[in-house]
Design a protein around this motif. Structure first.
Motif, mmCIF file in Angstrom:
data_model
loop_
_atom_site.group_PDB
_atom_site.id
_atom_site.type_symbol
_atom_site.label_atom_id
_atom_site.label_comp_id
_atom_site.label_asym_id
_atom_site.label_seq_id
_atom_site.Cartn_x
_atom_site.Cartn_y
_atom_site.Cartn_z
ATOM 1 N N ARG A 129 0.831 -1.203 0.000
ATOM 2 C CA ARG A 129 0.000 0.000 0.000
ATOM 3 C C ARG A 129 0.861 1.246 0.000
ATOM 4 N NH1 ARG A 129 -4.197 -1.719 4.779
ATOM 5 N NH2 ARG A 129 -4.777 -3.709 3.845
ATOM 6 N N LEU A 130 0.278 2.311 -0.546
ATOM 7 C CA LEU A 130 0.950 3.608 -0.453
ATOM 8 C C LEU A 130 0.637 4.187 0.916
ATOM 9 C CD1 LEU A 130 0.366 5.331 -3.894
ATOM 10 C CD2 LEU A 130 2.556 4.965 -2.785
ATOM 11 N N VAL A 131 1.650 4.620 1.644
ATOM 12 C CA VAL A 131 1.380 5.209 2.953
ATOM 13 C C VAL A 131 1.530 6.718 2.923
ATOM 14 C CG1 VAL A 131 1.973 3.138 4.252
ATOM 15 C CG2 VAL A 131 3.740 4.828 3.774
ATOM 16 N N GLU A 132 2.306 7.225 1.969
ATOM 17 C CA GLU A 132 2.446 8.674 1.884
ATOM 18 C C GLU A 132 2.861 9.052 0.466
ATOM 19 O OE1 GLU A 132 4.820 10.296 4.991
ATOM 20 O OE2 GLU A 132 4.431 12.376 4.418
ATOM 21 N N VAL A 133 2.257 10.110 -0.051
ATOM 22 C CA VAL A 133 2.624 10.627 -1.362
ATOM 23 C C VAL A 133 2.785 12.136 -1.224
ATOM 24 C CG1 VAL A 133 1.979 10.850 -3.781
ATOM 25 C CG2 VAL A 133 1.237 8.855 -2.498
ATOM 26 N N ALA A 134 3.906 12.629 -1.705
ATOM 27 C CA ALA A 134 4.116 14.078 -1.624
ATOM 28 C C ALA A 134 5.185 14.476 -2.613
ATOM 29 C CB ALA A 134 4.533 14.483 -0.216
ATOM 30 N N ALA A 135 5.273 15.791 -2.828
ATOM 31 C CA ALA A 135 6.380 16.292 -3.625
ATOM 32 C C ALA A 135 7.677 15.909 -2.919
ATOM 33 C CB ALA A 135 6.283 17.802 -3.770
ATOM 34 N N SER A 136 8.695 15.641 -3.705
ATOM 35 C CA SER A 136 9.934 15.126 -3.148
ATOM 36 C C SER A 136 10.456 15.995 -2.004
ATOM 37 C CB SER A 136 10.965 15.038 -4.267
ATOM 38 O OG SER A 136 12.187 14.611 -3.772
ATOM 39 N N ARG A 137 10.503 17.293 -2.238
ATOM 40 C CA ARG A 137 11.043 18.184 -1.216
ATOM 41 C C ARG A 137 10.212 18.118 0.071
ATOM 42 N NH1 ARG A 137 14.301 22.935 -1.545
ATOM 43 N NH2 ARG A 137 14.442 22.585 -3.767
ATOM 44 N N THR A 138 8.896 18.148 -0.086
ATOM 45 C CA THR A 138 8.015 18.085 1.083
ATOM 46 C C THR A 138 8.231 16.789 1.842
ATOM 47 O OG1 THR A 138 6.421 19.136 -0.387
ATOM 48 C CG2 THR A 138 5.627 18.436 1.779
ATOM 49 N N LEU A 139 8.296 15.710 1.091
ATOM 50 C CA LEU A 139 8.392 14.409 1.744
ATOM 51 C C LEU A 139 9.677 14.298 2.561
ATOM 52 C CD1 LEU A 139 6.750 11.510 1.381
ATOM 53 C CD2 LEU A 139 9.034 10.881 0.660
ATOM 54 N N PHE A 140 10.757 14.803 2.010
ATOM 55 C CA PHE A 140 12.023 14.626 2.719
ATOM 56 C C PHE A 140 12.227 15.685 3.797
ATOM 57 C CE2 PHE A 140 12.698 11.937 -0.907
ATOM 58 C CZ PHE A 140 13.427 10.895 -0.378
ATOM 59 N N ASP A 141 11.649 16.877 3.599
ATOM 60 C CA ASP A 141 11.810 17.911 4.619
ATOM 61 C C ASP A 141 10.767 17.788 5.719
ATOM 62 O OD1 ASP A 141 13.835 18.788 3.108
ATOM 63 O OD2 ASP A 141 12.842 20.594 2.328
ATOM 64 N N ASP A 142 9.586 17.332 5.345
ATOM 65 C CA ASP A 142 8.509 17.319 6.329
ATOM 66 C C ASP A 142 7.719 16.021 6.229
ATOM 67 O OD1 ASP A 142 6.776 18.163 8.275
ATOM 68 O OD2 ASP A 142 5.471 19.236 6.873
#
Lengths: 353, 312, 430
Positions: free
Chosen positions: A256-269
């Motif tokens: 399952r997908l647990v989180e999807v975000a823009a790369s920068r958002t995902l790694f920073d926040d």
């Protein structure tokens, strides 16, 4: 900018810019892992299924790089193979450029669609037929899609492709075993480009390579994307590589997908506890931070996943609801989705920086 | 750059430089076996040219010369036969040359038939999997539970019952080929199946599937060339087995007709005289069969070891 | 001979008795002298003498005889491992790092053989020992951890039986005590419910737990040195971190030295005290981990560090080292890195560099040659890498520019970008 990279721009114009190039909706895929029929009969065991992909939805826009990241067994490679049609999905839709792939029945139509995407594989030692010369390998898609029929045109095109990936046309006469791992991966990329695809599925394209070679291949892939306007679905377990390559990232855990975000958002926040755990485990080669608490536990057996949220046995925030009820992937901010009860219930502590 | 190997000019020069050739040269047993095999095959092919007489042309035979011992002048005509003569005054050496011709022909043809059948079924079985695979493999299992010779005898039994006796002599050799081939395809099918199952999951096959190459073409162009290594080994050893099986059937009297005898037929005919002192009539065909089968077998053994990277 | 003591990490101050190391370090490239200091150490477990390092590898050369000639897989590799120290050995596949580990422990696969050089344990040569004696050293004094935990565990016996067995072969205690010790060890490596798990078979453990069992197995004879060959490569990232932390903690507690062989610079940065960087069967650079990671001196190490994508660094292109490591049968004369080196000059083609002091590390690179025997003017000892490379090669040099420190490694400007593109056209091929 390299001239040889520039020359290759014979792409058809995008049909509808507002339609995502790829839309995947509630995709499911299960594999039978039962024992043979006779054993089942004698041991009175039911058939058993492995849910490799269990309801995955995402979209990829033209020209962007969407990455799927996760540990082994999370189903990211299965998604890649479902998208290119190597596996049959058991449920859900794959819509490529506005057309549901499952509705295309005629073989000719299928080939027309297939011409528009390609795949790059993980193991450069297994992805080239050892008995074929390199020029024949690269020419195969050209011949299969009938893009050229006379030998002179084909060999001209093969030479172009070889130059485009940083090899020399003379390399076409050699066999794959005469090349190093990085060079083989270049050959694979040349083959993938042979039918002028718009969309490339890259399944761990650099995992089998040494880091210095990995850099060469990643740079090449970026140059090609810039020059040809390619769209990538990039599968990797290496978060640093994903951070480097991707525009948007989907984190997978047990199908399952647990989180999807823009790369920068995902790694920073990062929001999902699993994403946070993954990020905390990356070895820090800059040696600028002290190791925080390490990850807990291991990925459970995907044949018998835990009930509720599959991450709950390893999650520091798990409560009764997490053990009971699987969370849905819901938007938590603009362009940021996560599947976690703790986020929804605002039990999540902000990430300490 | 230095990470590609140097190109040799001709294929021949490359073959001479290959690891396979080196392992061949370093094994004297293999070199001798290969030499013997080549000599025997050449001699059999050239039988009409090099044999002193046509042993099956009654006009050339002289009954007076019957039972001439090897290397001794015949008491009536004074002719010397290297390996002696049989009851009809037939030169054993010539008979062996003609006999090996039949034996080798049947051997090669049977191996070819078995390999063709086995490889095809193995490829299909391994690539498709599922119930097709289960069906083919169960048939193979059933067949493996019978000795090869029983299957060949069974096929021959059916043949004798179905084909009118007048035609039997003409068709016998083809039936023999089919019978031996049918009793030996399982090995090829099993080997090819397991190699196919390994190859079909390799990424080069998946790459071909992604661009929509049809399954028969994938099997033929991609998988087949990559599963042929082990097949070559089985085929070599299979050749020796087929020759022996042919001789056994001929010895039992169900093989080729006496008008075109094979090594097995010669042995069957000769054994009648074994206890009356005319040992050479059976000994020389027997020795030829032994040397031929042994040489081919040793070649096969060497090939298996040389192609197996783990034993290098 | 300008050869300072191998710099040890601050964490191992008690072992980095520089006096002893300096005496020995001086003989690093001269095996003849090594025997002198070897004689100084009487009995191996004389703790605290500090005269000889725990393990010294001197001018190791491993050859593979082949019908077309002899392949030299390891050539002139020398390094020390001090007591309790974690030495990381890093390199690309084929660099010879695993082979070095196998040679030390006497597990070279034939036809590979040690053609020259020495492996000294407490100053005593062990590479010449007969197999029987070597077997006694293996496990008892040097243990090994492999990449795939399944290959090191016998599937037919419970983990308890295997650990107990190993304890009993090396120590003279009762079976009951050995089993008790086995349970203690399993607890120590973080296996939950060890008193029950001790009776389980290897297949009943998950990958990470199996590797923990292997670590317990390696530790049970209290060896002085563990050679860990890619111990985390087969594991998931989240489990990798757990195993690294565990290995590091246990070795500190047990005072066990570790030679950690891996291709993963991240694992090295997290774990090692010192790093040896290998390239084409030779040592390229050796030094304290912080120095090598943050301020690498050898052009290869610099390229290697720059090519690793880093979180939190916004770069469009990674630094890339053109080409690939040469095959063993085609190692160029002089410095093995010279075809790929942006700073290459005449001497690199003719002479092979020894390890030379370069800032805080030792680098096998002529850039750091003493000015006296430097054939290129304007370079001082420990030269400023910013200026030296530019002088060396006007075009390609900029590929590594600004790589003096890890911080600036990620600060790649547009100029680097263009150079990289130009290289791409010829790159990778020949």
């Amino acid at each position: 900018m390299n001239e040889t990279v520039m020359t290759e721009t014979t792409l058809p114009p995008p049909r509808a810019p507002d339609v995502p190039l790829l839309l995947v909706e509630d995709l499911k895929c299960q594999f039978e892992v039962s024992k043979p029929f006779l054993n089942r009969l004698i041991e009175r065991e039911p058939r058993r299924w492995l849910k490799a992909v269990d309801g995955v939805s995402f979209t990829i826009d033209r020209g962007e790089t969407f990455a799927l990241v996760g540990e082994s067994g999370c189903g990211k490679s299965t998604v890649a193979r479902l998208v290119v049609g190597l596996y049959e999905s058991s449920d859900g839709r794959i819509v490529f450029d506005g057309r549901d792939i499952a509705t295309i029945k005629s073989g000719a139509e299928r080939q027309k669609l297939r011409r528009r995407f390609q795949m790059i594989f993980q193991d450069p030692f297994a992805s080239l037929n050892p008995r074929w010369r390199v020029d024949r390998i690269i020419a195969e898609p050209i011949r299969v899609f009938g893009l050229a029929t006379d030998d002179a045109t084909i060999s001209q095109r093969v030479a172009e492709l070889l130059i485009q990936v940083g090899l020399s046309p003379a390399d076409g006469r050699k066999f794959p075993h005469e090349f190093s791992g990085g060079q083989r991966q270049r050959i694979c990329i040349a083959r993938a480009l042979a039918n002028n695809p718009e969309f490339l599925v890259c399944d761990e394209p650099t995992s089998a390579l040494d880091v210095s070679v990995q850099a060469q291949i990643l740079n090449l892939m970026q140059d090609l994307q810039d020059a040809l306007g390619l769209t990538y679905l990039f599968i990797s377990h290496d978060l640093a590589v994903v951070r480097h390559m991707a525009d948007r990232v989907g984190v997978m855990y047990l199908g399952r997908l647990v989180e999807v975000a823009a790369s920068r958002t995902l790694f920073d926040d990062p929001q999902h506890p699993y994403t946070r755990m993954l990020l905390a485990t990356i070895p820090d080669i800059t040696m600028s931070r002290a190791r925080e608490e390490t990850a807990r536990g291991e990925v459970p057996n995907p044949i018998t996943p835990p009930p509720g949220c599959t991450f709950h046995p390893r999650c520091p925030l798990a409560n009764e609801r997490c053990r009971r009820e699987a969370p849905a992937l819901v938007p938590i901010a603009k362009g940021h989705l996560a599947a976690c009860h703790a986020i929804e219930e605002k039990r999540l502590e902000p990430l300490k920086k | 750059m230095n990470d590609t190997v140097v190109h040799r000019d001709s294929l021949f020069a490359r073959a001479l430089d290959s690891d396979l050739f080196h392992s061949f040269i370093r094994s004297p047993v293999t070199v001798i076996s290969a030499l013997l095999t080549v000599i025997m095959i050449t001699a059999a092919m050239l039988a009409p040219v090099i044999s002193p007489q046509n042993p099956f042309d009654p006009a050339t035979l002289n009954l007076m010369e019957g039972f001439t011992p090897p290397m001794q002048p015949n008491e009536f005509t004074g002719n010397v036969y290297w390996l002696g003569t049989d009851a009809q005054g037939r030169d054993i050496f010539s008979a062996i040359l003609y006999g090996s011709r039949v034996s080798l022909l049947v051997g090669f043809a049977a191996v070819g038939f078995a390999a063709l059948l086995g490889i095809t079924l193995g490829l299909i079985s391994g690539y498709l999997g599922g119930w097709v695979d289960a069906l083919i493999m169960r048939i193979a299992d059933v067949q493996l539970s019978f000795p090869a010779i029983l299957i060949a005898l069974l096929i021959f039994g059916v043949f004798k019952g179905v084909v009118p006796p007048a035609m039997q002599d003409q068709v016998a050799i083809y039936v023999l080929i089919v019978a031996i081939g049918l009793s030996d395809w399982v090995q090829y099918a099993r080997t090819v199946r397991s190699s196919t199952m390994a190859e079909k999951n390799k990424e080069y096959v998946q790459a071909a599937r992604v661009i929509g190459v049809p399954a028969p073409l994938i099997l033929l162009r991609h998988i087949l060339p990559n599963v042929m290594g082990p097949v070559l080994v089985i085929a070599t050893i299979g050749l020796a087995l087929a020759i022996i099986l042919e001789s056994t059937l001929s010895f039992l009297g169900v093989g080729v007709p006496p008008t075109q005898p094979s090594l097995g037929t010669l042995i069957r005919v000769g054994q009648d005289f074994l206890f009356s002192g005319e040992w050479w009539i059976v000994f020389f065909p027997g020795a030829t069969l032994l040397i031929l089968a042994l040489s081919v077998n040793l070649l096969g053994d060497w090939l298996r070891d040389a192609l197996n990277p783990r034993l290098r | 001979m300008p050869f300072p003591p191998p710099p040890h990490a601050a964490a191992n101050v008690d072992h980095a008795s520089s006096g002893g190391n300096a005496g020995h370090g001086g003989s690093a490239l001269a095996p003849g002298e090594a025997t002198v200091s070897a004689g100084a150490v009487a009995t191996p477990p004389a703790a605290g003498t500090g005269a000889a390092p725990l393990l010294s590898v001197r001018n190791l050369r491993i050859e593979f005889p082949h019908r077309r000639g002899t392949l030299v897989a390891i050539d002139g590799v020398s390094f020390d491992v001090a007591r309790g120290e974690v030495l990381g050995v890093v390199g690309e596949s084929g660099a010879g790092k695993s082979l070095t580990g196998a040679a030390i422990i006497g597990l070279l696969e034939p036809p590979g053989r040690i053609a020259a050089g020495q492996v000294l344990l407490h100053g005593e040569p062990i590479h010449t020992l007969p197999p029987e004696k070597m077997r006694r050293i293996r496990g008892r004094r040097i243990a090994m951890i492999f990449q795939d935990p399944l290959t090191s565990l016998n599937p037919l016996f419970t983990v308890g039986q295997q650990i107990t067995e190993t304890i009993l072969t090396h120590r003279d205690i009762s079976e009951k005590a050995a089993r008790k010790r086995a349970i203690e060890l399993l607890a120590e490596v973080g296996i939950p419910a060890p008193d029950q798990r001790v009776d389980h078979y290897p297949h009943q453990f998950s990958g990470g737990m199996r590797q923990r069992v292997v670590i317990a197995l390696a530790l049970c004879a209290e060896p002085e040195l563990i050679i860990a060959d890619e111990p985390t490569t087969a594991l998931d990232v989240s489990v990798q971190a757990q195993i690294i932390t565990l290995l590091k903690k246990l070795c500190r507690e047990h005072h066990t030295a570790v030679m950690l062989v891996t291709h993963d610079m991240g694992v090295i940065a997290e774990t090692a005290d010192r790093v040896a960087v290998m390239y084409a069967g030779r040592l390229a650079e050796i030094g304290p981990v912080r120095a090598v990671v943050q301020n690498p001196q050898h052009p290869y190490t610099r390229g290697l560090m720059g090519s690793i994508p880093v979180l939190g660094a916004d770069v469009h292109r990674l630094v890339q080292i053109e080409g690939a490591m040469p095959r063993l049968n085609a190692i160029p004369p002089g410095c093995a890195f010279n075809p790929r080196c942006p700073h290459v000059f005449a001497r690199c083609h003719s002479e092979r560099p020894d390890l030379l002091p370069a800032q805080d590390t030792l680098a096998a690179c002529w850039l750091y040659a003493h000015p006296a025997d430097q054939d290129r003017p304007g370079t001082k000892q420990s030269p400023n890498v910013e200026s030296a490379p530019r002088a060396a090669g006007p075009v390609t040099a900029s590929a590594f520019q600004g790589l003096t420190s890890r911080g600036s490694a990620v600060n790649r400007d547009a100029k680097t970008d263009t150079d990289g593109e130009n290289d791409l056209a010829q790159g990778g091929s020949r």
